[in-house]
Design a protein around this motif. Sequence first.
Motif, PDB file in Angstrom:
ATOM      1  N   SER A 218       0.852  -1.402  -0.139  1.00  0.00           N
ATOM      2  CA  SER A 218      -0.184  -0.134   0.111  1.00  0.00           C
ATOM      3  C   SER A 218       0.837   1.191  -0.046  1.00  0.00           C
ATOM      4  CB  SER A 218      -0.986  -0.116   1.028  1.00  0.00           C
ATOM      5  OG  SER A 218      -0.170   0.015   2.424  1.00  0.00           O
ATOM      6  N   LEU A 219       2.032   1.373   0.902  1.00  0.00           N
ATOM      7  CA  LEU A 219       2.736   2.443   0.736  1.00  0.00           C
ATOM      8  C   LEU A 219       3.577   2.539  -0.497  1.00  0.00           C
ATOM      9  CD1 LEU A 219       4.511   4.500   2.331  1.00  0.00           C
ATOM     10  CD2 LEU A 219       6.201   2.815   2.924  1.00  0.00           C
ATOM     11  N   ALA A 220       3.862   1.597  -1.309  1.00  0.00           N
ATOM     12  CA  ALA A 220       4.407   1.493  -2.622  1.00  0.00           C
ATOM     13  C   ALA A 220       3.416   2.103  -3.532  1.00  0.00           C
ATOM     14  CB  ALA A 220       5.126   0.100  -2.753  1.00  0.00           C
ATOM     15  N   ARG A 221       2.197   1.730  -3.537  1.00  0.00           N
ATOM     16  CA  ARG A 221       1.169   2.233  -4.200  1.00  0.00           C
ATOM     17  C   ARG A 221       0.889   3.751  -4.099  1.00  0.00           C
ATOM     18  NH1 ARG A 221      -2.401  -1.371  -3.935  1.00  0.00           N
ATOM     19  NH2 ARG A 221      -1.741  -2.694  -5.862  1.00  0.00           N
ATOM     20  N   THR A 222       1.091   4.129  -3.007  1.00  0.00           N
ATOM     21  CA  THR A 222       0.825   5.591  -2.601  1.00  0.00           C
ATOM     22  C   THR A 222       1.906   6.562  -3.160  1.00  0.00           C
ATOM     23  OG1 THR A 222      -0.345   4.773  -0.575  1.00  0.00           O
ATOM     24  CG2 THR A 222       0.250   7.261  -0.560  1.00  0.00           C
ATOM     25  N   VAL A 223       3.119   6.131  -2.915  1.00  0.00           N
ATOM     26  CA  VAL A 223       4.177   6.712  -3.347  1.00  0.00           C
ATOM     27  C   VAL A 223       3.961   6.808  -4.853  1.00  0.00           C
ATOM     28  CG1 VAL A 223       6.870   6.597  -3.681  1.00  0.00           C
ATOM     29  CG2 VAL A 223       5.654   5.783  -1.496  1.00  0.00           C
ATOM     30  N   TYR A 224       3.992   5.773  -5.691  1.00  0.00           N
ATOM     31  CA  TYR A 224       3.905   6.042  -7.128  1.00  0.00           C
ATOM     32  C   TYR A 224       2.793   7.001  -7.526  1.00  0.00           C
ATOM     33  CZ  TYR A 224       7.045   1.891  -7.722  1.00  0.00           C
ATOM     34  OH  TYR A 224       8.359   1.198  -7.696  1.00  0.00           O
ATOM     35  N   GLU A 225       1.711   6.847  -6.965  1.00  0.00           N
ATOM     36  CA  GLU A 225       0.695   7.788  -7.187  1.00  0.00           C
ATOM     37  C   GLU A 225       0.789   9.141  -6.723  1.00  0.00           C
ATOM     38  OE1 GLU A 225      -2.890   6.363  -5.062  1.00  0.00           O
ATOM     39  OE2 GLU A 225      -2.983   4.578  -6.398  1.00  0.00           O
TER      40      GLU A 225
END
Length: 705
Positions: free
Chosen positions: A236-243
Amino acid sequence: MSRANEGQVKNRSAAPIQISAEQIIREAADRQEPHILDPVTKVHDAEEYQSYLSSRRKHFEDNIRYRREHIGNWVKYARFEEENKEYERSRSVFERALEVEHRSAELWLRYAEFEMRNEFVNRARNVLDRGVQILPRVDFLWYKYAYMEEMVGDAEKCREVFERWMNWCPDEGAWLSYARFEVRCAKSIATKDGGKQQPILDMATEVMKRYVNEYPCAKSFLKLGKWAEHEAKDISLARTVYESALVELEPEEARQARVFKQFSAFEERQGEYQRARVIYQHAIKLLRLGERSKSIGDKDEEISSNEKYRRDELYKAYVAFEKKHGQKDGIENVILTKQRAEYNKRVESDPNDYDAWFEYAKLEEDHGDTAAVREVYERAISNVPPAQEKQYWKRYIYLWIYYAIYEELEIGDMDRATKVYDACLEIIPHAQFSFAKIWVQAAKLHVRKRDLDAARKLLGKAIGLCGKEKIFIEYISLELTLGEIDRCRALYNNYLKAMPHNCKAWSRYADLERSVGETDRCRALYELAVSQQALDMPEVLWKGYIDFEIEEGEGDMARGLYERLLERTGHVKVWISFAQFEGTEIGRGVKDARDIFDRAYNRLKEDGLKEERVLLLDAWRVFEKTKGDTAGVSSVEAKMPRRIKKKRMQVDEESGAEIGWEEYFDYHFPDDEGAASNLKILDMAAKWKQAQDAESSDDSDSDSD
């Protein structure tokens, strides 16, 4: 003998004694000087040892005195004292060296390594602390400092070192080292607890977040996303970072191809294929992969070669993704994008390649949206031919026509189609040349819009600027369809004023008057037409005039026209038509027809036209067979010629040289002067040949008996 010839080889034959490459190498090795080794000093007692130390120290001091700024001399001196366990002296040498060059990072590193090798931890800590205070921008001193604190197991002091270092805003390597240190600390704590729990990486995550806040660029966001996925295992953190990278970064950073590629690859690894597809499609639309790098009206976008390569790799990754996980629509979209890229490459290399523009526009019409089709057409028509010569404009004009047809038929926007035609008419240099098809198509569009006044105005303007025959014909056809006969007459008058030699125009005008029952006007037009001095196809005009009189039942008028025409030309077809006319119901009969055939035959005979006489006799014979009698047919056949094959020499028209013999057919008529004797000779030769053949056959029969 001169010196210039002393070095020349007089005898180039092989020497009696040959030297090999092996001998040359062996001789070179034998002639090398032996390596001089340093003398080995043997010490037997303390006095000799002190004497040896004094001599070596004097040697090092002399070297330092000779080259005081050379750091290597100081390091060798300190190393010598260290090897002899003289730590204070070695430390004194380093301190003296620092007084000479305290900005030398290598000297501080050697000093700290000396203290660490000999396990003087506090002294090493003091040296490194002094070094990082004096040289805070030298990264390897900080690395060595943090490494030492971690090796001695003092995590808090190591963290303090990293915190002090982070205050100086180092590069990404320092932040990643700090985060990895926190990961190792978390794992060591989890190991001490028995390894049953997962390590808590909150502190490492905070370090990476601080790094991203300190350096808000695409590289830092991608580092954090990759670290969150692989190190922290926080999806979830990785997806948030990319977004966040796509939303919070500056446009030039967020539009980098590597951001989209890494984000989509992350979603693909997580099994979110639809999300990955959306990211790919958004990247292709935003970066215009497979299309132009910039849209019309945008500022030029400077793209480095590295970024171009990354965009190509992004597109290849999208193609591979669709092949693995896509459906039919997705694969077709990929193919279309590739075709668009090929067409863009063609039109960018040669903007005047109008065939490529036609194919590109057709592709967008079949699969693209309205905005894309209009953009392609706008780009295409902006490439005006470089020269104002009609041959270069012929293909270009069809771009405008197809554009207007698309707007009218596919979109249904007739007003926009009208604007397209108007823009095309403005760009054409009518002073040099013009295109009737553009005027006609634009006028027909106004008619379909039920705006007849605009159509008439446009066609009138076309007559003034272009004045081509096609415009007159279309304008007259329009008015005739509307039943405006007076307008048609006015147009025909202008038509004939512009082109008085055009026989088709006279014929059409006469047909118009005849269709409305104006026989006298029609006859007057024909009379005026045949009285013109120059006509392009007078035979068409005369034929139409004669056919008109025949259909009206005016045999005398038609006969008079034939006589007038024969005064101007003696063509065999006119004679045949005249004779056949006399054989019709409104003619005077077969007798007059025979007289005309006979007149024609004598006229052609006087002119020496043999082939025309043959055509006349063939038509005469057919006429006699259909409307005459047997005697008439016999009389005509008696006049038929005999065809004879002859040879004649060919002569080149330009040079006058003889080329060679050619065969041709000649005609001998029975009633020609001198032909009778020739025919008699030919008949006698034929009879003689028949007699010879008969005698040879009799001789063969007697021999067989």
